[in-house]
Design a protein around this motif. Structure first.
Motif, PDB file in Angstrom:
ATOM      1  N   THR A 258       0.829  -1.205   0.000  1.00 36.68           N
ATOM      2  CA  THR A 258       0.000   0.000   0.000  1.00 36.68           C
ATOM      3  C   THR A 258       0.863   1.255   0.000  1.00 36.68           C
ATOM      4  O   THR A 258       0.661   2.179  -0.809  1.00 36.68           O
ATOM      5  CB  THR A 258      -0.929   0.000   1.227  1.00 36.68           C
ATOM      6  OG1 THR A 258      -1.805  -1.113   1.147  1.00 36.68           O
ATOM      7  CG2 THR A 258      -1.744   1.280   1.289  1.00 36.68           C
ATOM      8  N   LYS A 259       1.839   1.298   0.885  1.00 44.19           N
ATOM      9  CA  LYS A 259       2.695   2.482   0.993  1.00 44.19           C
ATOM     10  C   LYS A 259       3.545   2.654  -0.263  1.00 44.19           C
ATOM     11  O   LYS A 259       3.738   3.775  -0.746  1.00 44.19           O
ATOM     12  CB  LYS A 259       3.581   2.368   2.233  1.00 44.19           C
ATOM     13  CG  LYS A 259       2.778   2.292   3.531  1.00 44.19           C
ATOM     14  CD  LYS A 259       3.645   1.865   4.700  1.00 44.19           C
ATOM     15  CE  LYS A 259       2.811   1.571   5.932  1.00 44.19           C
ATOM     16  NZ  LYS A 259       3.604   1.019   7.026  1.00 44.19           N
ATOM     17  N   THR A 260       4.045   1.554  -0.788  1.00 43.57           N
ATOM     18  CA  THR A 260       4.869   1.625  -1.999  1.00 43.57           C
ATOM     19  C   THR A 260       4.044   2.099  -3.187  1.00 43.57           C
ATOM     20  O   THR A 260       4.519   2.871  -4.025  1.00 43.57           O
ATOM     21  CB  THR A 260       5.483   0.246  -2.306  1.00 43.57           C
ATOM     22  OG1 THR A 260       6.231  -0.206  -1.168  1.00 43.57           O
ATOM     23  CG2 THR A 260       6.411   0.320  -3.505  1.00 43.57           C
ATOM     24  N   LEU A 261       2.776   1.659  -3.265  1.00 47.71           N
ATOM     25  CA  LEU A 261       1.903   2.083  -4.359  1.00 47.71           C
ATOM     26  C   LEU A 261       1.622   3.579  -4.295  1.00 47.71           C
ATOM     27  O   LEU A 261       1.605   4.258  -5.329  1.00 47.71           O
ATOM     28  CB  LEU A 261       0.591   1.298  -4.306  1.00 47.71           C
ATOM     29  CG  LEU A 261      -0.445   1.625  -5.390  1.00 47.71           C
ATOM     30  CD1 LEU A 261       0.139   1.429  -6.776  1.00 47.71           C
ATOM     31  CD2 LEU A 261      -1.705   0.779  -5.211  1.00 47.71           C
ATOM     32  N   VAL A 262       1.426   4.110  -3.096  1.00 51.35           N
ATOM     33  CA  VAL A 262       1.203   5.554  -2.950  1.00 51.35           C
ATOM     34  C   VAL A 262       2.447   6.330  -3.380  1.00 51.35           C
ATOM     35  O   VAL A 262       2.349   7.363  -4.060  1.00 51.35           O
ATOM     36  CB  VAL A 262       0.824   5.894  -1.496  1.00 51.35           C
ATOM     37  CG1 VAL A 262       0.775   7.399  -1.287  1.00 51.35           C
ATOM     38  CG2 VAL A 262      -0.522   5.284  -1.144  1.00 51.35           C
ATOM     39  N   ILE A 263       3.623   5.843  -3.013  1.00 42.76           N
ATOM     40  CA  ILE A 263       4.870   6.480  -3.456  1.00 42.76           C
ATOM     41  C   ILE A 263       4.977   6.418  -4.977  1.00 42.76           C
ATOM     42  O   ILE A 263       5.338   7.406  -5.636  1.00 42.76           O
ATOM     43  CB  ILE A 263       6.084   5.797  -2.801  1.00 42.76           C
ATOM     44  CG1 ILE A 263       6.056   6.007  -1.283  1.00 42.76           C
ATOM     45  CG2 ILE A 263       7.396   6.334  -3.384  1.00 42.76           C
ATOM     46  CD1 ILE A 263       7.064   5.168  -0.523  1.00 42.76           C
ATOM     47  N   PHE A 264       4.652   5.277  -5.552  1.00 44.37           N
ATOM     48  CA  PHE A 264       4.670   5.099  -7.008  1.00 44.37           C
ATOM     49  C   PHE A 264       3.774   6.133  -7.692  1.00 44.37           C
ATOM     50  O   PHE A 264       4.177   6.778  -8.678  1.00 44.37           O
ATOM     51  CB  PHE A 264       4.214   3.680  -7.345  1.00 44.37           C
ATOM     52  CG  PHE A 264       3.930   3.450  -8.804  1.00 44.37           C
ATOM     53  CD1 PHE A 264       4.947   3.157  -9.683  1.00 44.37           C
ATOM     54  CD2 PHE A 264       2.636   3.543  -9.293  1.00 44.37           C
ATOM     55  CE1 PHE A 264       4.696   2.948 -11.034  1.00 44.37           C
ATOM     56  CE2 PHE A 264       2.374   3.342 -10.633  1.00 44.37           C
ATOM     57  CZ  PHE A 264       3.404   3.044 -11.513  1.00 44.37           C
ATOM     58  N   LEU A 265       2.557   6.313  -7.185  1.00 42.39           N
ATOM     59  CA  LEU A 265       1.625   7.274  -7.786  1.00 42.39           C
ATOM     60  C   LEU A 265       2.132   8.699  -7.650  1.00 42.39           C
ATOM     61  O   LEU A 265       2.002   9.509  -8.577  1.00 42.39           O
ATOM     62  CB  LEU A 265       0.251   7.145  -7.123  1.00 42.39           C
ATOM     63  CG  LEU A 265      -0.498   5.833  -7.375  1.00 42.39           C
ATOM     64  CD1 LEU A 265      -1.770   5.779  -6.532  1.00 42.39           C
ATOM     65  CD2 LEU A 265      -0.830   5.673  -8.846  1.00 42.39           C
ATOM     66  N   GLY A 266       2.736   9.027  -6.507  1.00 39.72           N
ATOM     67  CA  GLY A 266       3.260  10.370  -6.306  1.00 39.72           C
ATOM     68  C   GLY A 266       4.425  10.706  -7.221  1.00 39.72           C
ATOM     69  O   GLY A 266       4.555  11.842  -7.694  1.00 39.72           O
TER      70      GLY A 266
END
Length: 261
Positions: A123-131
């Motif tokens: 979840t956290k990695t996906l949010v970083i990816f989107l940012g």
């Protein structure tokens, strides 16, 4: 021998930090508020954080998630941005999707992503990816779009395929713009990393910061802010040195000094 102007330019970031700490110290002493510790108190708390094994593991876990999210975003976003810059059909397909996602704060997506994927590293990695993805896509797109058509015509005349023209002409020509997007994405990766860890509180630097806030350990809170700021400065300085070596041929006459590099 270093000229006075060059010496001042090199010392400017350090002097700015000293000035900020001095203003912080004076403001804290003037307000005398328990929730606003002095700069000296916050700095004294830094060795306690870095000397604690669990805190160090949390910080390293944050950097690992940040590196994975940033790396995957770069690998996906650069080819997509280049294709959008050279193909109107690809740009017409992805532009509406990006325009919908771009204005949405990535922290606002955390509850939805947590419902789908839980509160783990994915979840956290996906949010970083989107940012990170959006600025890298945009700058790759702008860099590819700016490539002169006659260079591509020359490549086609030499027998290069569309893929070869993209890799051997468009990518090198767009590299300065791409790396500008990556530098912006690196800062956003750090921001979204801390934000995601403060929302999905299991581990990481953001979790340390929020736990300290809950327990009223305000010196630890401000110490973590200093540590996160130092991480950002160091990462930016390292990236800027790499960028300067890769695109030395396109260096501007003047650039805003965002780091100590």
């Amino acid at each position: 021998m270093i000229s006075p102007a060059a010496l001042i330019r090199r010392a400017a970031p350090v002097l700015a930090c000293i000035g900020l700490l001095a203003a912080w110290q004076a403001g804290s002493l003037a307000l005398k508020n328990d929730s606003f510790p002095t700069a000296i108190e916050a700095i004294r708390a830094i060795p306690d954080i870095l000397g604690d094994k669990e805190s160090l593991i949390n910080i390293l876990a944050s950097l690992r998630r940040m590196a994975i999210g940033f790396g995957v975003a770069v690998l996906v976003s650069i080819p997509l941005g280049l294709l959008m810059g050279r193909s109107r059909a690809v740009a017409a397909f992805f532009n509406p999707l990006l325009m919908v996602i771009y204005p949405v704060p990535k922290a606002a997506l955390m509850p939805i992503i947590m419902l789908w994927l839980g509160v783990g590293d994915i979840t956290k990695t996906l949010v970083i990816f989107l940012g990170v993805s959006l600025p890298v896509i945009y700058h790759s797109f702008e860099g590819a779009k700016a490539v002169e058509e006659k260079m591509l015509w020359s490549g086609a005349a030499m027998g290069l395929s569309p893929v070869q023209r993209l890799m051997r002409i468009v990518l090198p020509a767009a590299l300065p713009e791409i790396l500008t997007g990556c530098r912006t994405g690196l800062v956003l990766a750090l921001i979204t990393m801390i934000t995601s860890e403060m929302i999905a509180r299991q581990s990481g630097a953001g979790n340390i910061l929020f736990n300290a806030l809950d327990m009223g350990q305000y010196d630890t809170v401000f110490a973590m802010i200093i540590i996160v700021g130092a991480m950002g400065i160091c990462l930016d300085a390292i990236f800027e040195r790499v960028r300067a070596r890769l695109v030395r041929w396109s260096e501007p006459q003047f650039d805003m000094p965002l780091s100590f590099s």
